[in-house]
Write a protein that holds these residues in place. Structure first.
Motif, mmCIF file in Angstrom:
data_model
loop_
_atom_site.group_PDB
_atom_site.id
_atom_site.type_symbol
_atom_site.label_atom_id
_atom_site.label_comp_id
_atom_site.label_asym_id
_atom_site.label_seq_id
_atom_site.Cartn_x
_atom_site.Cartn_y
_atom_site.Cartn_z
ATOM 1 N N THR A 196 0.854 -1.191 0.000
ATOM 2 C CA THR A 196 0.000 0.000 0.000
ATOM 3 C C THR A 196 0.889 1.240 0.000
ATOM 4 O O THR A 196 1.974 1.240 0.593
ATOM 5 C CB THR A 196 -0.913 0.023 1.233
ATOM 6 O OG1 THR A 196 -0.106 -0.051 2.429
ATOM 7 C CG2 THR A 196 -1.885 -1.148 1.205
ATOM 8 N N PRO A 216 -5.820 0.680 -7.285
ATOM 9 C CA PRO A 216 -6.282 1.977 -6.782
ATOM 10 C C PRO A 216 -6.689 1.946 -5.314
ATOM 11 O O PRO A 216 -6.460 2.921 -4.585
ATOM 12 C CB PRO A 216 -7.468 2.301 -7.693
ATOM 13 C CG PRO A 216 -7.160 1.601 -8.972
ATOM 14 C CD PRO A 216 -6.483 0.315 -8.559
ATOM 15 N N GLU A 217 -7.282 0.817 -4.869
ATOM 16 C CA GLU A 217 -7.701 0.735 -3.466
ATOM 17 C C GLU A 217 -6.512 0.653 -2.511
ATOM 18 O O GLU A 217 -6.670 0.832 -1.293
ATOM 19 C CB GLU A 217 -8.624 -0.466 -3.243
ATOM 20 C CG GLU A 217 -8.023 -1.818 -3.577
ATOM 21 C CD GLU A 217 -8.300 -2.244 -5.017
ATOM 22 O OE1 GLU A 217 -8.289 -3.465 -5.278
ATOM 23 O OE2 GLU A 217 -8.529 -1.357 -5.887
ATOM 24 N N ASN A 218 -5.312 0.429 -3.046
ATOM 25 C CA ASN A 218 -4.099 0.407 -2.211
ATOM 26 C C ASN A 218 -3.353 1.740 -2.229
ATOM 27 O O ASN A 218 -2.240 1.832 -1.713
ATOM 28 C CB ASN A 218 -3.162 -0.706 -2.668
ATOM 29 C CG ASN A 218 -3.659 -2.080 -2.251
ATOM 30 O OD1 ASN A 218 -4.462 -2.206 -1.329
ATOM 31 N ND2 ASN A 218 -3.185 -3.113 -2.943
ATOM 32 N N GLN A 258 -3.589 5.704 -1.104
ATOM 33 C CA GLN A 258 -4.268 6.675 -0.255
ATOM 34 C C GLN A 258 -3.484 7.982 -0.259
ATOM 35 O O GLN A 258 -2.432 8.078 -0.895
ATOM 36 C CB GLN A 258 -4.403 6.139 1.175
ATOM 37 C CG GLN A 258 -3.062 5.891 1.865
ATOM 38 C CD GLN A 258 -3.215 5.157 3.179
ATOM 39 O OE1 GLN A 258 -3.734 4.047 3.245
ATOM 40 N NE2 GLN A 258 -2.757 5.786 4.253
#
Length: 363
Positions: free
Chosen positions: A94, A116-118, A120
């Protein structure tokens, strides 16, 4: 550098941090670069604290002389420098990026490898760290303020009546550079007469006349990268009763804001303390249309933002401005701005340049 990297790593909930803003890279590493269109990234392993910098090879000597990194990754114009990111950070990790700075085309490169979800953002964490200054920062900001105020003091030795706003601006730049500043942090903004009622007006060729308000808002960048930001409003010659009333109202507002600026105070309450003087007490509220202040340090606008809706509290180490103003189009405007350092048990005002009404007459 290690302490700042460690603080970042402990505050970010991701395996790696990717810093792309050159000012933030300077904050974390001590090297200040302008990469133009070339890739400049600081990669931080938030578990091991290992650091890697991807930078233009032409800046290699500067980077190595001013940093203590684990890995150096220089690239030439012919290289696909983003491959260094892919080689350093495995696909299952991440990552946290600067959402307010990373451009979209580089985000697209990231999602070639990382889900994308990893991905932030770490803007809040970096802004919080940047907002807290130590004694070294305080001393460096004090130096920047001193250069600024010496230049403004020199202005009182010349005749401004008959000069243009730009001539006064150029004079200030020449003077503060002679005292060691490398350039302006912005401006200088020099606004005469009715133009002083424009909070962000443009310095131009308007001639300064007797009876004008002369609003001067400017700051410097020191040789160590720290900035200042101050505003004083002068009266050229004699003031009218109305000008005196407006000026003294803004001064009372400035002093009320400074008095309220103590560790633990809700930031919105500082804005309200200053605004009450102008709005409720004097009835000029419609002519005060901006927040009371902002943080600064390496940039002229940093965290925190001192506005009525901010429920956060001032913390020790914050450096903020207090800058109330009244801007009446048919008369002109007044703003008075000071820089404050919030300490554990007191508040330090960096500015010593006079601001009482009697001291603001200029010839």
């Amino acid at each position: 550098m290690t302490g700042k990297i460690e603080a970042l790593a402990h505050s970010v909930k991701a395996d790696y941090s990717i810093i792309s803003d050159p000012v933030n890279i300077f904050y974390f590493t001590g090297v200040h670069l302008n990469p133009h269109e070339r890739l400049l990234l600081l990669l931080v392993d938030n578990k091991t604290l290992d650091t890697a910098m991807i930078f233009p090879a032409l800046d290699g000597e500067t980077v190595r002389a001013n940093t203590d990194l684990t890995t150096y990754l220089p690239h030439d114009d012919k290289d696909d420098a983003f491959q260094y990111v892919f080689e350093t950070i495995s696909a299952d990790k991440t990552i946290a990026v600067e959402g307010e700075h990373l451009i979209y085309s580089r985000y697209l490169r990231l999602i070639e490898k990382y889900a994308p979800e990893n991905i932030q953002t770490l803007d809040d964490e970096v802004n919080y760290l940047r907002g807290k200054k130590n004694e070294h920062d305080k001393a460096e900001i004090k130096r920047a303020v001193k250069m600024t105020e010496k230049a403004l003091e020199d202005l009182k030795t010349i005749t401004v009546e008959g000069k243009t706003e730009m001539e006064v601006s150029d004079f200030l730049v020449k003077q503060f550079k002679s005292y060691g500043a490398v350039g302006p942090s912005f401006g200088p903004s020099v606004l005469a007469g009715k133009k002083s009622a424009m909070p962000h007006g443009d310095t131009g060729t308007d001639v300064i006349q007797r009876g004008d308000f002369l609003l001067i808002d400017f700051g410097v960048v020191s040789d160590t990268g720290y900035v200042s930001d101050m505003t004083r409003t002068f009266i050229v010659g004699e003031a009218t009763e109305k000008q005196e009333e407006i000026y003294k109202t803004v001064l009372r507002s400035n002093l009320a804001g400074i008095k309220a600026s103590q560790k633990g105070t809700v930031m919105g309450d500082i804005d309200r303390a200053s605004r009450k003087v102008i709005d409720d007490d004097a009835g000029y509220g419609e002519y005060f249309m901006h927040r009371i202040g902002h943080g600064l340090g390496l940039d002229v606008h940093e965290s925190p933002s001192i506005h009525g809706g901010n429920t956060d509290k001032l913390e020790a180490g914050h450096v903020i401005t207090i800058e109330p103003g009244i801007y009446i189009p048919e008369i002109g405007g007044v703003r008075i701005e000071d820089m404050l350092y919030i300490d554990e048990d007191t508040t330090y005002n960096f500015n010593s340049f006079p601001k009482d009404f009697e001291s603001m007459r200029i010839k």
